[in-house]
Write an enzyme that holds these catalytic residues in place. Structure first.
Site, PDB file in Angstrom:
ATOM      1  N   HIS A  13       0.855  -1.199   0.000  1.00 21.48           N
ATOM      2  CA  HIS A  13       0.000   0.000   0.000  1.00 21.48           C
ATOM      3  C   HIS A  13       0.883   1.237   0.000  1.00 21.48           C
ATOM      4  O   HIS A  13       1.931   1.251   0.646  1.00 21.48           O
ATOM      5  CB  HIS A  13      -0.915   0.014   1.241  1.00 21.48           C
ATOM      6  CG  HIS A  13      -2.036   0.972   1.099  1.00 21.48           C
ATOM      7  ND1 HIS A  13      -1.917   2.298   1.434  1.00 21.48           N
ATOM      8  CD2 HIS A  13      -3.287   0.820   0.608  1.00 21.48           C
ATOM      9  CE1 HIS A  13      -3.053   2.914   1.181  1.00 21.48           C
ATOM     10  NE2 HIS A  13      -3.913   2.046   0.671  1.00 21.48           N
ATOM     11  N   ASP A  16      -8.013  -4.716  -1.123  1.00 21.28           N
ATOM     12  CA  ASP A  16      -8.435  -5.483  -2.306  1.00 21.28           C
ATOM     13  C   ASP A  16      -8.167  -6.982  -2.177  1.00 21.28           C
ATOM     14  O   ASP A  16      -8.605  -7.748  -3.031  1.00 21.28           O
ATOM     15  CB  ASP A  16      -7.691  -4.942  -3.539  1.00 21.28           C
ATOM     16  CG  ASP A  16      -8.133  -3.525  -3.846  1.00 21.28           C
ATOM     17  OD1 ASP A  16      -7.277  -2.625  -3.882  1.00 21.28           O
ATOM     18  OD2 ASP A  16      -9.352  -3.314  -3.990  1.00 21.28           O
TER      19      ASP A  16
END
Ligand code: SDX
Length: 431
Positions: free
Chosen positions: A308, A365
């Site tokens: 991330h 996700d």
């Protein structure tokens, strides 16, 4: 006010320090170029604040996510998507009257007019759904010019209606894209249905047989949309702010945000995760090959759903979704082999020094596709669900830009590395 000091060419330049309400510190470089002739360079803006915002707070080192001060785990447990959308946009949890009014505005603006339906016909049946979504959302500015005047003052006057229309119609357009691509007739919204139940109705009902969502299915979708509702200055939300800063209207700015979200490094990752899990399953692999390939460092081999730009710890949303996966699949009596593969992949990666040393953890996700698959959403629609969820955050950010009296058009600088001055060469002298 504290100041930083910059020493350049034997001169000292004091630079003000800005401190946010959570104690984040920033060096204010707004006068840097005027005073020193230098610009700051920060490829991808990973260390640069483009704005002051009061909507969402992220602490990437400690895996903290709060919307208007409310922790995401509390919102996930006690709130729902529509209430969280109101909170993100208007800054406070709605009282009963405000909640009712907002819900009614969403229900009354759910339908997509017949003329707009013609746009769908212009797309191939196998068009990428996000390409359709960004184009059709952008066309809202053409169909509702009174809400999209490209004049901040006028557009802010009609903001409440435009915002509700955007949230509601992006959801309806998403369902219509699914129906169009399946060659099925459109199912029109029912005003009496709550937000998620209406979406599932428009997706899965038949002309003479209504799809009635199981409470667990509607609850799972609600949770997914809530967890995607906003996420600070991510790539697509920053795009909305960038486009909105030119006084472009809300619908046009949202269309740009949807385009940015479609990339596989960003909102498109949920689709890429499922394709990754499916290929591991089809090859009877246990994920070891993928992990080995992911460590090659090439962007096209990455372990999708991992890593991330901000979190250097667990993405709190991934934790919530990961737990919900088990609950939803159990309640629906579904045993999805891809969930087992995902869990194995997570365990293997979190023991592997390559991922641990780079602080790469599952992000939002990684597990979201498992739930979407369980409630019947096809893989190519996963990012559309992300875009439906993210609408309130992008709308709130557009409003911060539009309502900022001291706001400026976003215009980053660059470090030029191209050819220096040279004279034109006539064609006859070129080899
Ligand atoms: C979202 O910003 C947001 O808030 C986004 C989002 C939101 O809600 O809006 O949270 C939604 O976009 C989540 C992220 C979804 N994307 C993916 O899951 C795609 C896979 N992840 C990566 O591509 C990557 O982690 C990014 C794009 C998410 C972040 O990229 P960064 O911050 O630019 O990280 P980086 O490229 O600087 O990587 C640092 C190192 C590199 O290795 P070295 O050069 O140091 O050797 O980590 C490696 C990278 O190669 N790396 C990965 C990896 N992610 C980073 N290696 C393998 N697999 C990965 N997934």
């Amino acid at each position: 006010m504290a100041t930083a000091s910059l020493k350049l060419d034997d001169k000292e330049y004091p630079l003000p320090v800005i401190v946010g309400t959570e104690g984040e510190k920033a060096i204010d470089t707004r006068k840097l170029r005027a005073e020193t002739g230098y610009i700051a360079y920060d490829q991808g803006y990973g260390n640069t604040g483009s704005c002051e915002s009061a909507i969402t707070y992220l602490d990437g080192d400690n895996g903290v996510l709060r919307h208007r001060g409310y922790p995401i785990d509390q919102l996930a447990q006690f709130s729902d998507y529509v209430e969280t959308a109101y909170l993100i946009i208007y800054g406070e949890l709605p009282n009963p009257a405000k909640r009712k009014e907002f819900g009614l505005l969403l229900r009354k603006n759910a339908a997509v007019e017949t003329q707009m339906q013609k746009i769908f016909e212009g797309f191939p049946k196998d068009a990428p759904p996000m390409a359709m979504l960004s184009s059709i959302v952008g066309s809202l500015a053409a169909h509702y010019p009174q809400l999209a005047t490209n004049n901040f003052e006028k557009d802010l006057k009609t903001f409440d209606l435009a915002a509700a229309m955007a949230i509601s119609k992006i959801r309806t357009i998403g369902a219509m894209i699914y129906r169009y691509q399946k060659g099925l007739p459109y199912i029109f919204p029912k005003q009496e249905l709550p937000f998620c139940e209406n979406f599932l109705h428009m997706m899965f009902s038949e002309p003479y047989k209504d799809y009635v969502a199981e409470p667990e299915v509607a609850k799972a979708l609600n949770l997914l949309l809530l967890l995607h509702a906003d996420h600070e200055q991510n790539c697509s939300t920053s795009t909305v702010r960038m486009v909105g800063s030119s006084a472009a209207n809300l619908f046009t700015s949202l269309s740009a945000g949807i385009s940015a979200l479609s990339g596989p490094l960003h909102g498109g990752a949920n689709t890429a995760v499922m394709q990754m899990l499916q290929s591991i399953h089809d090859e009877g692999d246990d994920g070891t090959r993928f992990i080995a390939a992911a460590k090659s460092g090439s962007k096209s081999n990455r372990l999708m759903g991992f890593g991330h730009p901000v979190y250097r710890n667990f993405d709190p949303r991934a934790k919530i979704i990961g737990k919900a996966c088990d609950d939803v699949l159990k309640k629906l009596g579904i045993k999805d082999p891809l969930l087992e593969i995902a869990k194995h992949l997570e365990q293997a990666a979190l023991k592997d020094d390559y991922f641990v040393s780079r602080k790469l953890y599952p992000n939002v996700d990684f597990y979201s596709g498992i739930i979407m698959r369980a409630i019947g959403i096809p893989t190519n629609m996963f990012t559309v669900i992300f875009a439906i969820g993210r609408a309130p955050g992008e709308i709130a950010n557009w409003r911060e830009v539009a309502a900022n009296p001291k706001g400026r058009i976003y215009r980053p600088r660059q470090v030029y590395v191209g050819p220096v001055k040279r004279d034109y060469v006539p064609m006859t002298q070129r080899t």
